[in-house]
Scaffold this active site. Structure first.
Site, PDB file in Angstrom:
ATOM      1  N   LYS A   1       0.871  -1.177   0.000  1.00  0.00           N
ATOM      2  CA  LYS A   1       0.000   0.000   0.000  1.00  0.00           C
ATOM      3  C   LYS A   1       0.907   1.226   0.000  1.00  0.00           C
ATOM      4  CE  LYS A   1      -4.296   1.451   2.236  1.00  0.00           C
ATOM      5  NZ  LYS A   1      -5.047   1.726   1.022  1.00  0.00           N
ATOM      6  N   ALA A   2       1.399   1.554  -1.188  1.00  0.00           N
ATOM      7  CA  ALA A   2       2.352   2.656  -1.346  1.00  0.00           C
ATOM      8  C   ALA A   2       1.630   3.874  -1.894  1.00  0.00           C
ATOM      9  CB  ALA A   2       3.465   2.237  -2.293  1.00  0.00           C
TER      10      ALA A   2
END
Ligand code: PMP
Length: 308
Positions: free
Chosen positions: A156-157
């Site tokens: 989850k960047a």
């Protein structure tokens, strides 16, 4: 724009509880310049008994750690300590039904080299449970999900969300409620901020990991289905098959479980209220507030069928 904090709001910043309005971050941060940070979206709910419970906090903080590792960001925190800090943020702000946003970000660094330290902030704001009673009009987006050979798509960047923003804004500009993104081979992948399932003949189908963020709500839907005896299959499929489905829904921490009315203006075949998807939605709504869920006859009937 929404208001997320006021002069009294407290956040957790690198080990201290500080006023959001007074907190500082470095404008030379590699995170700001390149979208190079990782984050989580977590929720807390006022339970049926009246206490405040964060839903699946360990799962979220473990994913945060894995996202940081995938991005080579140093990660010096411990899940239990972060969960305790999150409860403290809720307490200090006197909020119970909340959306919680931890972010791990990089120091000042204009180069691309690995950092020797990183920072963490935990913010929270009030968010009422979402009933998901309005069905969504979804549009197949011309934007594809990032190619997993170019990004670590399971992380989850922050930078991945430029893709989500473009797709969602485009769908809304065209009069739809939300976008649906495909992978680079035109298989259905996921929404800008949610995973999807479709229902056909009482069974659910969802894309496998590979081109999606493996959601914690998605995993919860699997658990609910196992408990209720609803069959779920993970496989690739295209928009044509999806348009022939009985129903479909998005699921995610923020979206919870929300049904679709149509895809590209093609309506789903079944009345939402008569779908097993709706039963999954009700089970999820109960689970997050720790309320016992008594499935209607429909799910029981299905269970007997499967185990017979
Ligand atoms: N896919 C994307 C792209 C997301 O941003 C989210 C929200 N985190 C999800 C799926 C759903 O994940 P979760 O259920 O863990 O919130």
């Amino acid at each position: 724009m929404a208001s997320y904090y006021n002069d009294a709001t407290v956040i957790f910043l690198n080990g201290s509880f500080v006023k959001a309005a007074e907190a500082k971050m470095d404008f030379y941060s590699q995170s700001l310049h390149y979208g190079y940070s990782v984050f989580e979206g977590i929720r807390s709910y006022k339970t049926e008994k009246g206490d405040t419970k964060i839903f699946k906090p360990a799962e979220h903080y473990e994913r945060l750690k894995n996202s940081a590792r995938a991005m080579n960001l140093p990660y010096a925190w411990n899940t239990d300590e972060l969960i305790a800090a999150t409860y403290e943020v809720l307490k200090r702000n006197n909020i119970r039904d909340a959306y919680i946003r931890p972010v791990v970000y990089a120091p000042a660094n204009m180069s691309f080299v690995v950092n020797t330290e990183s920072f963490i902030v935990i913010e929270a704001w009030e968010m009422a449970p979402f009933l998901g009673d309005k069905l969504l009009r979804v549009m197949t987006s011309s934007f594809q999900r990032p190619n997993p050979k170019g990004f670590k798509i399971e992380a989850k960047a922050a930078g991945h969300y430029v893709n989500s923003i473009l797709a969602s804004q485009d769908a809304k500009a065209k009069g739809f409620d939300e976008a649906l993104l495909t992978d680079m081979n035109d298989n259905i992948a996921e929404g800008p901020g949610a995973n999807m399932f479709f229902e056909k003949d009482g069974k659910l189908v969802t894309p496998p990991p590979g081109n999606i963020l493996p959601g914690i709500t998605r995993a919860t839907v699997f658990e609910i289905c196992k408990k209720l005896g609803i069959a779920v299959e993970e496989r690739l499929f295209k928009a044509d098959e999806l348009k022939n489905a009985d129903a479909a829904f998005y699921c995610g921490t923020a979206a919870e479980v929300v049904g679709w009315e149509s895809l590209d203006n093609v309506k789903f075949k079944k009345n939402w209220n008569e779908t097993v998807s709706k039963i999954v939605q009700a089970a999820y709504a109960n689970l997050i507030i720790e309320k016992e869920f008594e499935p209607p006859i429909q799910a029981g009937a299905r269970r007997k069928e499967i185990h017979a």
